[in-house]
Structures are given as structure tokens and as C-alpha cells.
Design a protein around this motif. Structure first.
Motif, PDB file in Angstrom:
ATOM      1  N   LEU A  56       1.065  -0.863  -0.358  1.00 51.53           N
ATOM      2  CA  LEU A  56      -0.154  -0.189  -0.308  1.00 51.53           C
ATOM      3  C   LEU A  56       0.594   1.499   0.496  1.00 51.53           C
ATOM      4  O   LEU A  56       0.359   2.131  -0.618  1.00 51.53           O
ATOM      5  N   LEU A  57       2.138   1.508   1.062  1.00 55.53           N
ATOM      6  CA  LEU A  57       3.065   2.430   0.617  1.00 55.53           C
ATOM      7  C   LEU A  57       3.678   2.698  -0.762  1.00 55.53           C
ATOM      8  O   LEU A  57       3.719   3.541  -1.164  1.00 55.53           O
ATOM      9  N   VAL A  58       4.092   1.321  -1.320  1.00 55.04           N
ATOM     10  CA  VAL A  58       4.255   1.937  -2.414  1.00 55.04           C
ATOM     11  C   VAL A  58       3.464   2.081  -3.486  1.00 55.04           C
ATOM     12  O   VAL A  58       3.643   3.265  -4.085  1.00 55.04           O
ATOM     13  N   LEU A  59       2.221   1.943  -3.526  1.00 50.53           N
ATOM     14  CA  LEU A  59       1.909   2.018  -4.005  1.00 50.53           C
ATOM     15  C   LEU A  59       0.912   3.742  -3.938  1.00 50.53           C
ATOM     16  O   LEU A  59       1.390   4.796  -5.016  1.00 50.53           O
ATOM     17  N   VAL A  60       0.932   4.080  -2.728  1.00 49.32           N
ATOM     18  CA  VAL A  60       1.066   6.039  -2.428  1.00 49.32           C
ATOM     19  C   VAL A  60       2.337   6.281  -3.067  1.00 49.32           C
ATOM     20  O   VAL A  60       1.861   7.498  -3.404  1.00 49.32           O
ATOM     21  N   ALA A  61       3.357   5.739  -3.057  1.00 43.19           N
ATOM     22  CA  ALA A  61       5.063   6.550  -3.103  1.00 43.19           C
ATOM     23  C   ALA A  61       4.168   6.774  -4.499  1.00 43.19           C
ATOM     24  O   ALA A  61       5.122   7.878  -4.548  1.00 43.19           O
ATOM     25  N   ALA A  62       4.527   5.581  -5.068  1.00 46.13           N
ATOM     26  CA  ALA A  62       4.365   5.988  -6.605  1.00 46.13           C
ATOM     27  C   ALA A  62       3.386   6.830  -7.408  1.00 46.13           C
ATOM     28  O   ALA A  62       3.698   7.449  -8.356  1.00 46.13           O
ATOM     29  N   GLY A  63       2.271   7.104  -6.376  1.00 42.29           N
ATOM     30  CA  GLY A  63       1.395   8.145  -6.565  1.00 42.29           C
ATOM     31  C   GLY A  63       1.808   9.801  -6.465  1.00 42.29           C
ATOM     32  O   GLY A  63       1.544  10.376  -7.262  1.00 42.29           O
ATOM     33  N   LEU A  64       2.764   9.746  -5.425  1.00 46.68           N
ATOM     34  CA  LEU A  64       3.284  10.976  -5.005  1.00 46.68           C
ATOM     35  C   LEU A  64       4.077  11.382  -5.937  1.00 46.68           C
ATOM     36  O   LEU A  64       4.202  12.487  -6.502  1.00 46.68           O
ATOM     37  N   ALA A  65       5.202  10.378  -6.418  1.00 41.28           N
ATOM     38  CA  ALA A  65       5.965  10.802  -7.742  1.00 41.28           C
ATOM     39  C   ALA A  65       5.479  11.082  -8.866  1.00 41.28           C
ATOM     40  O   ALA A  65       5.847  11.598  -9.276  1.00 41.28           O
ATOM     41  N   LEU A  66       4.461  10.383  -9.183  1.00 41.37           N
ATOM     42  CA  LEU A  66       3.478  10.823 -10.577  1.00 41.37           C
ATOM     43  C   LEU A  66       2.941  11.642 -10.182  1.00 41.37           C
ATOM     44  O   LEU A  66       2.750  12.921 -11.341  1.00 41.37           O
ATOM     45  N   PHE A  67       2.691  12.334  -9.088  1.00 40.94           N
ATOM     46  CA  PHE A  67       2.070  13.294  -9.015  1.00 40.94           C
ATOM     47  C   PHE A  67       2.792  14.797  -8.922  1.00 40.94           C
ATOM     48  O   PHE A  67       3.259  16.136  -9.403  1.00 40.94           O
ATOM     49  N   GLY A  68       4.736  14.776  -8.400  1.00 37.88           N
ATOM     50  CA  GLY A  68       5.487  15.344  -9.038  1.00 37.88           C
ATOM     51  C   GLY A  68       5.982  15.906 -10.549  1.00 37.88           C
ATOM     52  O   GLY A  68       5.827  16.796 -11.193  1.00 37.88           O
ATOM     53  N   LEU A  69       5.420  14.659 -10.783  1.00 36.98           N
ATOM     54  CA  LEU A  69       5.819  14.494 -12.667  1.00 36.98           C
ATOM     55  C   LEU A  69       4.360  15.163 -12.806  1.00 36.98           C
ATOM     56  O   LEU A  69       4.351  16.387 -14.404  1.00 36.98           O
ATOM     57  N   PHE A  70       3.196  15.299 -12.733  1.00 39.16           N
ATOM     58  CA  PHE A  70       2.279  15.741 -12.902  1.00 39.16           C
ATOM     59  C   PHE A  70       2.152  17.452 -13.154  1.00 39.16           C
ATOM     60  O   PHE A  70       1.522  18.397 -13.381  1.00 39.16           O
ATOM     61  N   SER A  71       2.883  17.549 -11.625  1.00 38.66           N
ATOM     62  CA  SER A  71       2.982  19.448 -11.340  1.00 38.66           C
ATOM     63  C   SER A  71       4.444  19.653 -12.321  1.00 38.66           C
ATOM     64  O   SER A  71       3.843  21.005 -13.371  1.00 38.66           O
ATOM     65  N   PHE A  72       5.076  19.202 -13.554  1.00 41.18           N
ATOM     66  CA  PHE A  72       6.076  19.400 -13.869  1.00 41.18           C
ATOM     67  C   PHE A  72       5.126  19.794 -15.236  1.00 41.18           C
ATOM     68  O   PHE A  72       5.254  20.837 -16.469  1.00 41.18           O
ATOM     69  N   ALA A  73       4.139  18.934 -15.767  1.00 41.39           N
ATOM     70  CA  ALA A  73       3.282  19.160 -16.759  1.00 41.39           C
ATOM     71  C   ALA A  73       2.607  20.654 -16.554  1.00 41.39           C
ATOM     72  O   ALA A  73       2.441  21.449 -17.486  1.00 41.39           O
ATOM     73  N   LEU A  74       2.715  20.602 -15.303  1.00 40.13           N
ATOM     74  CA  LEU A  74       1.792  22.086 -15.225  1.00 40.13           C
ATOM     75  C   LEU A  74       2.032  23.164 -15.199  1.00 40.13           C
ATOM     76  O   LEU A  74       1.948  24.159 -15.993  1.00 40.13           O
ATOM     77  N   ALA A  75       3.524  23.270 -14.851  1.00 38.61           N
ATOM     78  CA  ALA A  75       4.573  24.088 -15.361  1.00 38.61           C
ATOM     79  C   ALA A  75       4.899  24.126 -16.501  1.00 38.61           C
ATOM     80  O   ALA A  75       5.273  25.873 -17.248  1.00 38.61           O
ATOM     81  N   ARG A  76       4.169  23.445 -17.091  1.00 37.71           N
ATOM     82  CA  ARG A  76       4.606  23.606 -18.969  1.00 37.71           C
ATOM     83  C   ARG A  76       3.667  24.039 -19.573  1.00 37.71           C
ATOM     84  O   ARG A  76       3.719  25.090 -20.585  1.00 37.71           O
ATOM     85  N   TRP A  77       2.169  23.428 -19.295  1.00 34.53           N
ATOM     86  CA  TRP A  77       1.257  23.539 -20.038  1.00 34.53           C
ATOM     87  C   TRP A  77      -0.175  24.727 -19.460  1.00 34.53           C
ATOM     88  O   TRP A  77      -1.073  25.144 -19.918  1.00 34.53           O
ATOM     89  N   ARG A  78       0.220  24.633 -18.221  1.00 38.29           N
ATOM     90  CA  ARG A  78      -1.033  25.595 -16.975  1.00 38.29           C
ATOM     91  C   ARG A  78      -1.258  26.588 -17.788  1.00 38.29           C
ATOM     92  O   ARG A  78      -0.508  27.547 -17.651  1.00 38.29           O
ATOM     93  N   MET A  79      -2.556  26.998 -18.130  1.00 35.77           N
ATOM     94  CA  MET A  79      -3.290  28.605 -17.552  1.00 35.77           C
ATOM     95  C   MET A  79      -3.161  28.957 -16.524  1.00 35.77           C
ATOM     96  O   MET A  79      -3.374  29.069 -15.512  1.00 35.77           O
ATOM     97  N   VAL A  80      -1.901  30.923 -16.966  1.00 43.36           N
ATOM     98  CA  VAL A  80      -2.055  31.275 -16.050  1.00 43.36           C
ATOM     99  C   VAL A  80      -2.144  33.014 -16.558  1.00 43.36           C
ATOM    100  O   VAL A  80      -2.286  33.739 -16.877  1.00 43.36           O
TER     101      VAL A  80
END
Length: 278
Positions: free
Chosen positions: A254-278
Motif C-alpha cells: 500500500l505504501l508502494v502504491l501511495v509513494a508511486a502516486g506522489l512521485a507521479l504527482f511530481g511529474l504532473f506538477s511538471f506538466a502544469l509548469a509547462r502547459w497550465r494557464m496562468v
């Protein structure tokens, strides 16, 4: 319109354009900095799941991990500056409104104020650590216990902590629901991504947001338990909350799944940094 009036209008437009450029740059730097922290926290949590629990899986652990790298101090200054940019961007949203039809509503502005204060504190702690004062070294667990102890010592302290805990739980559930519904799609620039990239961003947004929501809700649950038992040591920060997932009947997976999810949220934040409307 005479020449002086046209010149004045041109100057006003130039200032607005410059201000918009600064705000966009600050937002994108801040989102990228947030992505770095979540990515590192996810990696540290994965290490814990597989038996290496030496480092804290929270912001202080991420800062220590960066500091240990070559040119770590330079990287920390960059990270702290990016987080300061996030605080500046959220402050601009509080003052002038955010993108979207409801961006000027009072609730949106209040959220922006809260986020601005939070990221200003985080930026200060990271920059303090980079400057050598050690301000970024306190773990989230210590901070949670200290804040809970102070709150419990106030009149009606149990009710205050209980109300805050309920708010954190609700926030976590709301974060998870919004992620599963893919509400984040409205934040991206129309046509900014190819269909394949959009599908990948959807995966990071859904999985990352869901994991983030689970962590928030769990931390709120521990805070509620601290309020009911009148024991501040029951409160848990990010690191202890993540470690608690390994103590469930599902074991470390369960920790593996949550940890992987947090790492993916980091990647999602990179996508926001590139394409988010500001």
C-alpha cells in the motif's frame, strides 16, 4: 488621441505585459519546484517501503537529499527561489483574481491567500537551510506534534484540533474526487498537448491527485485521533503518515502504491509548469 495620451496608454500596456510575464514565470517556476519536492518524497517513500528508512519522506528529507548532491547548495537556492515564485503567484491571484470564470470569487481569493502564506513559509525554510541556518531541517512529524500540542493547550483546544482535522480530511477527499473526475483538465491551455501527451498527463493527474488526497485524509484522521485522546503525539506529519501505510494488512505494498502516486504527482506538477494557464 494626442501623442502624450497614446504614450501613456502604451506604457500602461507595457507594464501589464511585463507584470503578466513575471507572474507566469513565477507560477511555472513554483510548479516545477513543487514537482521536485513531490517526486523526491515519492522516491524516499519507496525506499522506506523496500526497507531503507533512514531518510524522512517529507519536505525536510527531500531538502536533505538535494543538499547531499554535488552543487546541492546551488540546487537548494534554485528550489527555494521557485517556491518563492509560487508564493508570489498565489498572492497575485489573491489580489487580482485567477484564471477562469470564477477566478475573482472571494472563496478563490481566500484559497490563494492560504496557499501564498504556506508556500512563503516553505520557501523561507528551504532558503534558510540553503543559507546554512538549518531552518529546513525540522521534520513534518515534529512540526505536526508541536502545532497540535500548542492547539490542545488553548481553551477549547480539542474542538479546535478536531475541527482542523475534519477540514484536512474533507480537503483530502475533495482532492481525490477532483483528481478522479479529471477536473484538472480545465487548468491546461487548450490545444497545448498532443492526444498522447494528454493521456499521459491524465494518468499522472489522476493517480497523483488520488494519492495526495489519501495522504491528506489519513493525516487528518491521525489529527482527529490526537484531539479525541488529547494526545499530541498521536498527530502525524507526512513521514509518519506514509510509514503508517506499511503497517496495514496490505503490508508495504500500500505504501508502494501511495509513494508511486506522489512521485507521479511530481511529474504532473511538471506538466502544469509547462502547459497550465496562468
Amino acid at each position: 488621441m494626442d501623442t502624450s495620451a497614446m504614450t501613456q496608454v502604451g506604457r500602461v500596456r507595457a507594464r501589464r505585459l511585463a507584470k503578466g510575464s513575471v507572474t507566469r514565470g513565477a507560477a511555472r517556476a513554483g510548479l516545477a519546484a513543487r514537482g521536485v519536492i513531490y517526486l523526491l518524497v515519492g522516491i524516499l517513500a519507496l525506499r522506506i517501503a523496500f526497507g531503507d528508512g533512514r531518510q524522512q519522506a517529507d519536505r525536510s528529507g527531500a531538502v536533505a537529499e538535494i543538499a547531499a548532491e554535488p552543487f546541492g547548495a546551488v540546487l537548494l537556492w534554485g528550489l527555494g527561489t521557485g517556491l518563492a515564485g509560487m508564493a508570489l503567484w498565489r498572492l497575485s491571484e489573491a489580489l487580482f483574481g485567477s484564471v477562469g470564470p470564477d477566478g475573482r470569487k472571494a472563496t478563490k481569493r481566500l484559497q490563494a491567500v492560504t496557499r501564498s502564506v504556506f508556500y512563503a513559509f516553505v520557501a523561507y525554510s528551504v532558503l534558510s537551510f540553503a543559507a546554512g541556518s538549518g531552518g529546513g531541517g525540522r521534520s513534518s512529524d515534529e512540526q505536526s506534534r508541536d502545532v497540535t500540542a500548542e492547539a490542545l493547550g488553548m481553551p477549547a483546544g480539542q474542538w479546535i484540533v478536531g475541527a482542523a482535522a475534519a477540514g484536512i480530511v474533507v480537503a483530502g477527499l475533495w482532492i481525490g474526487v477532483r483528481a478522479v473526475r479529471r477536473d484538472f483538465r480545465d487548468q491546461f491551455e487548450p490545444g497545448g498537448m498532443s492526444p498522447r501527451v494528454r493521456r499521459l498527463v491524465d494518468v499522472t493527474g489522476v493517480a497523483g491527485g488520488a494519492a495526495r488526497g489519501v495522504v491528506f485524509a489519513a493525516a487528518g484522521g491521525f489529527a482527529a485521533r490526537a484531539a479525541v485522546d488529547y494526545r499530541p503525539d498521536r498527530a502525524k506529519g507526512l513521514d509518519d503518515t506514509l510509514r503508517s501505510f506499511a503497517d496495514t494488512p496490505f503490508g508495504p505494498w500500500l505504501l508502494v502504491l501511495v509513494a508511486a502516486g506522489l512521485a507521479l504527482f511530481g511529474l504532473f506538477s511538471f506538466a502544469l509548469a509547462r502547459w497550465r494557464m496562468v
